[in-house]
Design an enzyme around this catalytic site. Sequence first.
Site, mmCIF file in Angstrom:
data_model
loop_
_atom_site.group_PDB
_atom_site.id
_atom_site.type_symbol
_atom_site.label_atom_id
_atom_site.label_comp_id
_atom_site.label_asym_id
_atom_site.label_seq_id
_atom_site.Cartn_x
_atom_site.Cartn_y
_atom_site.Cartn_z
ATOM 1 N N ASN A 394 -6.354 -7.815 28.183
ATOM 2 C CA ASN A 394 -5.502 -6.803 28.803
ATOM 3 C C ASN A 394 -6.019 -5.385 28.542
ATOM 4 O O ASN A 394 -6.692 -4.808 29.388
ATOM 5 C CB ASN A 394 -4.058 -6.958 28.295
ATOM 6 C CG ASN A 394 -3.048 -6.296 29.211
ATOM 7 O OD1 ASN A 394 -3.365 -5.344 29.907
ATOM 8 N ND2 ASN A 394 -1.833 -6.807 29.228
ATOM 9 N N ASP A 395 -5.707 -4.839 27.376
ATOM 10 C CA ASP A 395 -6.058 -3.432 27.116
ATOM 11 C C ASP A 395 -7.550 -3.165 27.252
ATOM 12 O O ASP A 395 -7.948 -2.072 27.654
ATOM 13 C CB ASP A 395 -5.594 -3.033 25.709
ATOM 14 C CG ASP A 395 -4.087 -3.095 25.563
ATOM 15 O OD1 ASP A 395 -3.383 -2.813 26.547
ATOM 16 O OD2 ASP A 395 -3.610 -3.437 24.466
#
Length: 468
Positions: A394-395
């Site tokens: 994700n990040d």
Amino acid sequence: MYDLPLYAELLYLLSATLFLFGLRRLQSPATARSGNGLAALAMFLAIVVTMVSRDVLSWTWIAVGIAAGGALGAFFARSVALTSMPQLVGAFNGFGGAASALVAVAEFLRQSETGSVGAETAGVTMLLGTLIGGVTFSGSFIAFSKLQGLMTGNPITFPGQNVVNAALFVLVITAAAGALGLYSIAALDPLAVFWIFCGLALALGILLVIPIGGADMPVVISLLNSYSGLAASAAGFVIGNMVLIISGALVGASGLILTQLMCKGMNRSLANVAFGAFGGSAGVDRSQIGKRPVRSTDAASVAAEIGYVNSVVVVPGYGLAVAQAQHELRKIGDMLADRGVDVRYAIHPVAGRMPGHMNVLLAEADVSYDQLFDLDEINDDFSSTDAVLVVGANDVVNPAAHDPGSIIAGMPILDVDRANRVIVMKRSLSPGFAGIDNELFYMENTLMFFGDAKEQMAELVKEVRELA
């Protein structure tokens, strides 16, 4: 003539040499396993030599200890899930710090009885070992509790927190001076001041870790690992054990280097990690996260997207580890390779919850090391990549890092958004540890493949197998 001290020193030298070779081999995933084995052999040798040369235990009890330790090691190796390794490492750091602190405390008490402890002797080293070991112990178990979900993973902050921490550190130094008898504190006995010093050290470890959020846990684990090494080295000075000094210094130095690399991978300073309270939702409107429309897809469409192209890059993340889908992922990689597709894996330095997490995960599935590429090695290739398959990351792929106003501004990311097609395999649009929306999900070239990674990967295996 049998000279036990001489043989002990020679075996300590051999142990220190094995530590160095072990660390050297940990530099590459291809040699890391043997490096770990060499380091374990070095520690085993050092412990046995210490037990025998100092006549601590008989050979019978040493054998019992080896059997008990080996059984516990085998149990943890087989029962602890790979996703729980960060917690396990955190617990190991805590126990290591506690052991070093207890050595320093025991020596301080012993010398206090004879009245020989003081600033001009090894008293400063004992207090240093107690402080570092105490901070490592309490801080590591706060990190363990955050990772294990026993307490919130978000930063725990309060007004004036940094001032309180600074004041507590001053109190620690003051109490240390009182414990050494440099001056009297409220007419307390130096030994009583020493116990206050121990309590303050434990409190300092707690207060230093509670404001750190889940996104920074890999850095914290690495830093605490370094602390445990420094505490061990201090304990080595206290008892005059050379191999403990060397091994502790190696762990401390390697942990600090790794911490620096992790901070660089997140484009943040160590001070910002320690005091920045990154990883929470402060200033972010969470009600708007995941509310924008996305384009979803299914297994058959994904198979077509990755099966008829020349190049595919896979980006593994923590979601892959949680779902334990690495074996299914390798099957897909092998089938694509058989179809003539160039398959590579892009590893972000802070992917997962600890350094090297994704490398270990893919190694478990027998993914070839030469298919793994670091961020710096592969980032320029995304613009010429046909398809990227993001699995549970994700990040580390969030283009918001290029926005100066974002909470993750400046964080080096894998620029997967520059690829011709991006497929994101994820359960939902929920945010990562940084607590913000991922702009990648809403881009024109992105398809969202929702579901459990292991189940969706199994469906994808079937669809890729049926491609013409």
